[in-house]
Design a protein around this motif. Structure first.
Motif, PDB file in Angstrom:
ATOM      1  N   HIS A  99      71.164  26.768  32.423  1.00 21.54           N
ATOM      2  CA  HIS A  99      70.556  28.027  31.986  1.00 21.54           C
ATOM      3  C   HIS A  99      70.875  29.193  32.919  1.00 21.54           C
ATOM      4  CE1 HIS A  99      67.292  25.529  29.719  1.00 21.54           C
ATOM      5  NE2 HIS A  99      68.379  25.707  28.984  1.00 21.54           N
ATOM      6  N   ALA A 100      71.891  29.035  33.754  1.00 22.35           N
ATOM      7  CA  ALA A 100      72.226  30.089  34.723  1.00 22.35           C
ATOM      8  C   ALA A 100      73.141  31.158  34.146  1.00 22.35           C
ATOM      9  CB  ALA A 100      72.876  29.467  35.961  1.00 22.35           C
ATOM     10  N   ASP A 137      67.847  31.434  34.024  1.00 24.64           N
ATOM     11  CA  ASP A 137      67.559  30.790  35.320  1.00 24.64           C
ATOM     12  C   ASP A 137      68.402  31.526  36.368  1.00 24.64           C
ATOM     13  OD1 ASP A 137      66.214  29.086  33.631  1.00 24.64           O
ATOM     14  OD2 ASP A 137      67.094  27.249  34.422  1.00 24.64           O
ATOM     15  N   TRP A 138      67.915  32.664  36.765  1.00 24.07           N
ATOM     16  CA  TRP A 138      68.702  33.604  37.570  1.00 24.07           C
ATOM     17  C   TRP A 138      69.111  33.038  38.924  1.00 24.07           C
ATOM     18  CZ3 TRP A 138      70.337  37.918  35.275  1.00 24.07           C
ATOM     19  CH2 TRP A 138      69.616  38.422  34.185  1.00 24.07           C
ATOM     20  N   HIS A 139      70.333  33.364  39.351  1.00 19.98           N
ATOM     21  CA  HIS A 139      70.816  33.223  40.730  1.00 19.98           C
ATOM     22  C   HIS A 139      70.839  31.790  41.264  1.00 19.98           C
ATOM     23  CE1 HIS A 139      70.393  37.551  40.727  1.00 19.98           C
ATOM     24  NE2 HIS A 139      69.078  37.471  40.603  1.00 19.98           N
ATOM     25  N   LEU A 140      70.782  30.794  40.395  1.00 16.35           N
ATOM     26  CA  LEU A 140      70.767  29.428  40.913  1.00 16.35           C
ATOM     27  C   LEU A 140      72.037  29.061  41.679  1.00 16.35           C
ATOM     28  CD1 LEU A 140      68.965  27.277  38.202  1.00 16.35           C
ATOM     29  CD2 LEU A 140      68.064  28.216  40.334  1.00 16.35           C
ATOM     30  N   ARG A 196      71.541  31.305  27.470  1.00 17.34           N
ATOM     31  CA  ARG A 196      70.795  30.420  26.583  1.00 17.34           C
ATOM     32  C   ARG A 196      70.433  31.112  25.277  1.00 17.34           C
ATOM     33  NH1 ARG A 196      65.621  28.869  29.831  1.00 17.34           N
ATOM     34  NH2 ARG A 196      65.260  27.533  28.045  1.00 17.34           N
ATOM     35  N   TYR A 197      70.515  32.451  25.249  1.00 20.36           N
ATOM     36  CA  TYR A 197      70.274  33.157  23.991  1.00 20.36           C
ATOM     37  C   TYR A 197      71.378  32.878  22.974  1.00 20.36           C
ATOM     38  CZ  TYR A 197      66.582  35.958  26.245  1.00 20.36           C
ATOM     39  OH  TYR A 197      65.435  36.376  26.883  1.00 20.36           O
ATOM     40  N   LEU A 198      72.556  32.517  23.444  1.00 23.15           N
ATOM     41  CA  LEU A 198      73.650  32.124  22.556  1.00 23.15           C
ATOM     42  C   LEU A 198      73.418  30.708  22.051  1.00 23.15           C
ATOM     43  CD1 LEU A 198      76.545  32.603  21.386  1.00 23.15           C
ATOM     44  CD2 LEU A 198      77.406  31.606  23.527  1.00 23.15           C
ATOM     45  N   ILE A 199      73.233  29.780  22.964  1.00 21.67           N
ATOM     46  CA  ILE A 199      72.896  28.397  22.644  1.00 21.67           C
ATOM     47  C   ILE A 199      72.323  27.754  23.896  1.00 21.67           C
ATOM     48  CG2 ILE A 199      75.177  27.415  23.192  1.00 21.67           C
ATOM     49  CD1 ILE A 199      74.735  25.637  20.618  1.00 21.67           C
ATOM     50  N   ASP A 200      71.333  26.894  23.697  1.00 18.20           N
ATOM     51  CA  ASP A 200      70.643  26.263  24.823  1.00 18.20           C
ATOM     52  C   ASP A 200      71.294  24.913  25.111  1.00 18.20           C
ATOM     53  OD1 ASP A 200      68.868  25.031  26.599  1.00 18.20           O
ATOM     54  OD2 ASP A 200      67.156  26.115  25.773  1.00 18.20           O
ATOM     55  N   LEU A 214      72.268  12.783  38.922  1.00 19.11           N
ATOM     56  CA  LEU A 214      72.366  14.065  38.228  1.00 19.11           C
ATOM     57  C   LEU A 214      71.113  14.858  38.551  1.00 19.11           C
ATOM     58  CD1 LEU A 214      73.505  16.093  36.156  1.00 19.11           C
ATOM     59  CD2 LEU A 214      72.436  14.695  34.362  1.00 19.11           C
ATOM     60  N   TRP A 215      71.296  15.984  39.245  1.00 20.52           N
ATOM     61  CA  TRP A 215      70.183  16.869  39.614  1.00 20.52           C
ATOM     62  C   TRP A 215      70.236  18.072  38.669  1.00 20.52           C
ATOM     63  CZ3 TRP A 215      66.822  16.690  44.071  1.00 20.52           C
ATOM     64  CH2 TRP A 215      66.079  17.851  44.283  1.00 20.52           C
ATOM     65  N   GLU A 216      69.221  18.196  37.830  1.00 19.79           N
ATOM     66  CA  GLU A 216      69.147  19.288  36.869  1.00 19.79           C
ATOM     67  C   GLU A 216      68.382  20.449  37.502  1.00 19.79           C
ATOM     68  OE1 GLU A 216      69.560  20.267  33.177  1.00 19.79           O
ATOM     69  OE2 GLU A 216      71.325  19.510  34.165  1.00 19.79           O
ATOM     70  N   ALA A 217      69.091  21.526  37.806  1.00 15.21           N
ATOM     71  CA  ALA A 217      68.507  22.671  38.508  1.00 15.21           C
ATOM     72  C   ALA A 217      68.090  23.740  37.506  1.00 15.21           C
ATOM     73  CB  ALA A 217      69.513  23.240  39.506  1.00 15.21           C
ATOM     74  N   HIS A 218      66.811  24.082  37.527  1.00 11.34           N
ATOM     75  CA  HIS A 218      66.250  25.087  36.631  1.00 11.34           C
ATOM     76  C   HIS A 218      65.284  25.975  37.397  1.00 11.34           C
ATOM     77  CE1 HIS A 218      67.519  23.217  32.737  1.00 11.34           C
ATOM     78  NE2 HIS A 218      67.603  22.150  33.524  1.00 11.34           N
ATOM     79  N   SER A 219      64.987  27.142  36.799  1.00 11.76           N
ATOM     80  CA  SER A 219      63.945  27.995  37.351  1.00 11.76           C
ATOM     81  C   SER A 219      63.288  28.759  36.215  1.00 11.76           C
ATOM     82  CB  SER A 219      64.508  28.965  38.397  1.00 11.76           C
ATOM     83  OG  SER A 219      65.292  29.982  37.790  1.00 11.76           O
ATOM     84  N   ILE A 220      62.085  29.252  36.467  1.00 14.71           N
ATOM     85  CA  ILE A 220      61.309  29.929  35.432  1.00 14.71           C
ATOM     86  C   ILE A 220      60.298  30.849  36.112  1.00 14.71           C
ATOM     87  CG2 ILE A 220      59.516  28.146  35.324  1.00 14.71           C
ATOM     88  CD1 ILE A 220      59.520  28.522  32.243  1.00 14.71           C
ATOM     89  N   ALA A 221      59.897  31.894  35.403  1.00 12.55           N
ATOM     90  CA  ALA A 221      58.844  32.761  35.928  1.00 12.55           C
ATOM     91  C   ALA A 221      57.591  31.937  36.184  1.00 12.55           C
ATOM     92  CB  ALA A 221      58.550  33.885  34.939  1.00 12.55           C
ATOM     93  N   SER A 222      56.853  32.314  37.199  1.00 11.43           N
ATOM     94  CA  SER A 222      55.691  31.523  37.591  1.00 11.43           C
ATOM     95  C   SER A 222      54.553  31.592  36.576  1.00 11.43           C
ATOM     96  CB  SER A 222      55.188  31.976  38.965  1.00 11.43           C
ATOM     97  OG  SER A 222      54.927  33.369  38.963  1.00 11.43           O
ATOM     98  N   ARG A 223      54.587  32.604  35.714  1.00  7.80           N
ATOM     99  CA  ARG A 223      53.573  32.726  34.655  1.00  7.80           C
ATOM    100  C   ARG A 223      54.265  33.010  33.327  1.00  7.80           C
ATOM    101  NH1 ARG A 223      48.362  33.264  36.744  1.00  7.80           N
ATOM    102  NH2 ARG A 223      48.308  33.620  39.009  1.00  7.80           N
ATOM    103  N   VAL A 224      54.146  32.070  32.399  1.00  5.50           N
ATOM    104  CA  VAL A 224      54.671  32.249  31.041  1.00  5.50           C
ATOM    105  C   VAL A 224      53.578  31.763  30.086  1.00  5.50           C
ATOM    106  CG1 VAL A 224      56.552  31.776  29.425  1.00  5.50           C
ATOM    107  CG2 VAL A 224      57.009  31.796  31.885  1.00  5.50           C
TER     108      VAL A 224
END
Length: 265
Positions: A18-19, A42-45, A66-70, A143-153
């Motif tokens: 998602h980067a 998932d910014w700046h990973l 991810r707006y194109l395809i996830d 396999l390490w899946e690296a993701h990030s998300i806003a702390s409040r959604v």
């Protein structure tokens, strides 16, 4: 190219599906103005995990948004969290429930299939090939899946997320020994709050590729973005903040590698 890939020498692949931020012109022309912010990226990973190349760890990160395809959704677009709200293979709204497409321009099934072939499959083919290469060379691979998300959604959960959200598909995607090795490091500090198999249990990549009986072990880490960046536009990377969590990331990845080198059992 649908992704950015760097081969390493150690038995680990870090995936960042998602980067990506790119959107092809033909699709961009159908999107609503809110899509321009790419808010659910998932910014700046690649920067946050910039130490991986020096360590010798393979990395793959998405080019396309991810707006194109996830890339972390199954190709048949089944809900990974039955009964809970989630976005789909080709999302039609943002995490904030804003419509992503102009009226009447949402992708139809033919367009979804086109995107699967052009953008989804190449990432997964490279991911599979690298896991196979590393397993053949080392006998086992992580396999390490690296993701990030806003702390409040609010759409997906109440309140603030834990800082570090680990997912192993309820223990099905990796051996217990690997889970313990990583979580023991995570719990050895008291600065960052963590959860295991809470709201995030691992997406399609973790669940599909994690096959511990076949010596392929997958774990997902969903981090709160406030640990390394500003969560509001323009979503700047904050290296001085990132520097506080990067040693822990490196230690957790190191513990996973130690576990593999120790026999992966």
């Amino acid at each position: 190219m649908a992704f950015r890939f760097k081969a390493g020498r150690l038995p680990m692949l870090v995936s960042m599906p998602h980067a990506g931020t790119d959107i092809p012109d033909d699709v961009a022309a159908t999107l609503a103005p809110c899509a321009q912010a790419r808010a659910d990226t998932d910014w700046h990973l690649p920067e946050l995990y910039g130490f991986l190349e020096e360590m010798g760890v393979s990395t793959i990160s998405a080019r396309w948004s991810r707006y194109l395809i996830d890339l972390n959704r199954p190709p048949e677009n089944t809900n990974l969290y039955p009964g809970l709200d989630t976005t789909g293979l080709c999302p039609v709204d943002t995490f904030g429930r804003e419509r992503l497409y102009q009226e009447g321009k949402e992708p139809d099934q033919a367009e979804v299939q086109r995107r699967l072939e052009l953008y989804w499959r190449p990432y997964h083919e490279q991911l599979r090939a690298e896991l196979d290469r590393l397993k053949a060379e080392h006998g086992a691979v992580v396999l390490w899946e690296a993701h990030s998300i806003a702390s409040r959604v609010p759409r997906f959960f109440e309140g603030r997320l834990p800082d570090l959200n680990f997912g192993t598909a309820e223990g099905k995607s990796c051996a217990q020994g690997l889970e313990d090795a990583i979580l023991n490091v995570a719990r050895s500090q008291d600065r960052f709050w963590l959860a295991l198999n809470g709201r995030f249990k691992g997406g399609h990549i973790t669940r599909h590729y994690g096959q511990p009986a076949n010596d392929v072990h997958a774990i997902q880490l969903e981090m709160c973005q406030c640990l390394y960046m500003n969560e509001s536009p323009p979503f700047e990377y904050r290296p001085e903040v990132a520097a506080e969590v990067q040693p822990l990331l490196r230690d957790m990845i190191g513990s996973a590698l130690d576990w593999v080198h120790g026999g992966a059992r």
